[in-house]
Design an enzyme around this catalytic site. Sequence first.
Site, PDB file in Angstrom:
ATOM      1  N   PRO A   1       1.415  -1.096  -0.431  1.00 20.20           N
ATOM      2  CA  PRO A   1       0.193   0.149  -0.203  1.00 20.20           C
ATOM      3  C   PRO A   1       1.158   1.492   0.004  1.00 20.20           C
ATOM      4  O   PRO A   1       0.641   2.566  -0.455  1.00 20.20           O
ATOM      5  CB  PRO A   1      -0.612  -0.258   0.972  1.00 20.20           C
ATOM      6  CG  PRO A   1      -0.593  -1.234   2.234  1.00 20.20           C
ATOM      7  CD  PRO A   1       0.829  -1.969   1.455  1.00 20.20           C
TER       8      PRO A   1
ATOM      9  N   ASP B   1     -10.555   1.944 -24.435  1.00 16.02           N
ATOM     10  CA  ASP B   1     -11.382   1.091 -23.075  1.00 16.02           C
ATOM     11  C   ASP B   1     -10.883   2.867 -22.360  1.00 16.02           C
ATOM     12  O   ASP B   1     -10.422   3.637 -22.411  1.00 16.02           O
ATOM     13  CB  ASP B   1      -9.887   0.657 -21.592  1.00 16.02           C
ATOM     14  CG  ASP B   1     -10.520  -1.218 -22.442  1.00 16.02           C
ATOM     15  OD1 ASP B   1     -12.054  -0.825 -22.729  1.00 16.02           O
ATOM     16  OD2 ASP B   1     -10.386  -1.823 -21.904  1.00 16.02           O
TER      17      ASP B   1
HETATM   18  C1  LIG Z   1      -2.181  -6.355   6.054  1.00 15.18           C
HETATM   19  S1  LIG Z   1      -1.027  -5.519   4.938  1.00 15.18           S
HETATM   20  C2  LIG Z   1       0.346  -4.534   5.120  1.00 15.18           C
HETATM   21  C3  LIG Z   1       0.419  -3.551   5.349  1.00 15.18           C
HETATM   22  C4  LIG Z   1       1.459  -2.957   6.424  1.00 15.18           C
HETATM   23  N1  LIG Z   1       1.355  -2.851   7.994  1.00 15.18           N
HETATM   24  C5  LIG Z   1       1.385  -1.079   6.314  1.00 15.18           C
HETATM   25  O1  LIG Z   1       0.591  -0.227   7.311  1.00 15.18           O
HETATM   26  O2  LIG Z   1       1.740  -0.525   5.484  1.00 15.18           O
HETATM   27  C6  LIG Z   1      -0.269  -7.584   4.126  1.00 15.18           C
HETATM   28  C7  LIG Z   1       0.148  -6.606   2.465  1.00 15.18           C
HETATM   29  O3  LIG Z   1      -1.162  -6.867   1.812  1.00 15.18           O
HETATM   30  C8  LIG Z   1      -0.540  -5.965   0.719  1.00 15.18           C
HETATM   31  N2  LIG Z   1      -1.209  -4.813   0.647  1.00 15.18           N
HETATM   32  C9  LIG Z   1      -2.149  -4.470   1.224  1.00 15.18           C
HETATM   33  N3  LIG Z   1      -2.671  -3.310   0.902  1.00 15.18           N
HETATM   34  C10 LIG Z   1      -2.738  -3.418  -0.627  1.00 15.18           C
HETATM   35  C11 LIG Z   1      -2.245  -2.257  -1.646  1.00 15.18           C
HETATM   36  N4  LIG Z   1      -3.422  -1.143  -1.621  1.00 15.18           N
HETATM   37  N5  LIG Z   1      -2.003  -2.220  -2.873  1.00 15.18           N
HETATM   38  C12 LIG Z   1      -0.628  -3.026  -2.908  1.00 15.18           C
HETATM   39  N6  LIG Z   1      -0.405  -3.808  -2.027  1.00 15.18           N
HETATM   40  C13 LIG Z   1      -1.102  -3.899  -1.011  1.00 15.18           C
HETATM   41  C14 LIG Z   1       0.943  -6.022   0.364  1.00 15.18           C
HETATM   42  O4  LIG Z   1       1.688  -7.314   0.061  1.00 15.18           O
HETATM   43  C15 LIG Z   1       1.359  -6.372   2.217  1.00 15.18           C
HETATM   44  O5  LIG Z   1       2.331  -6.612   2.666  1.00 15.18           O
END
Ligand SMILES: C[S@@+](CC[C@H](N)C(=O)[O-])C[C@H]1O[C@@H](n2cnc3c(N)ncnc32)[C@H](O)[C@@H]1O
Length: 244
Positions: free
Chosen positions: A91, A171
């Site tokens: 994220p 698109d």
């Molecule tokens: C619960 S999330 C971890 C978030 C982290 N604790 C933070 O606050 O940045 C677990 C995993 O989900 C994936 N993930 C979660 N949200 C995402 C998003 N919006 N875009 C891409 N990957 C995401 C990532 O690979 C991340 O390591």
Amino acid sequence: MRYDVLTIFPDFFESPLNQTILKRAIARGLISVNVHDIRDYTLDKHRNVDDSPYGGGSGMVMAAQPIVAAAEDIRAKRGASESLKIILATPQGRPFEQKIARELAGFKNIMIICGRYEGIDERVIDILNPDEISIGDYVLSGGELPALVIIDAVSRYIPDVLGSETSVEMDTFSHGLLKYPQYTRPEEFMGLKAPSALLSGNHKEVERWRRRESLKRTLEKRPDLLEKIELSEEDKIIIKELKK
Ligand SMILES: C[S@@+](CC[C@H](N)C(=O)[O-])C[C@H]1O[C@@H](n2cnc3c(N)ncnc32)[C@H](O)[C@@H]1O
């Protein structure tokens, strides 16, 4: 295009890759999606891939060792000559957009690392220097859905994956505007008629109507997009009229 996905939940990918466009693309050899279980690379005899965070705090952190080992193994198998992009779903990454999907379609190999828990040990980023990509400003439980989103959007740019190559270029977002409204049979449904311009059979009129509706929609729903594209003089006149 060859995708390699690193995950601790390989089963997650079974159904989505076994439907419609992606299924056909795989069957025709246009793309391949190779899902690797990160646990296969751990040196831990219990196949643990996570540990508690240094400094304390809640949750678990994915350890660097199995992720780096998996990525290096896959990279070595692809060979130095082949273009390979390593992506980390996070994220905190750059926001995924249509133009990034188009850019990624230029690579022969894409590796996507899916995090879980509280995320991954920062040293994975230091060592692999991945392209960090976010699919939106919200937090999901893992990187598997983002990986599928990226695979789907990128694969639409691989020649022959879609029925007609022009459709991806038509698109929403491909030219910076939202797509015009679309209609199909019947001409009238519950008192609502399809626009007469679309039924006219006049190609020029259809094109004019579609451009105007694209501009109108974008102005109404996503005016921010209009700031980012170059508009023709004709577009500017239409927008001026629409604003009135
Ligand atoms: C619960 S999330 C971890 C978030 C982290 N604790 C933070 O606050 O940045 C677990 C995993 O989900 C994936 N993930 C979660 N949200 C995402 C998003 N919006 N875009 C891409 N990957 C995401 C990532 O690979 C991340 O390591």
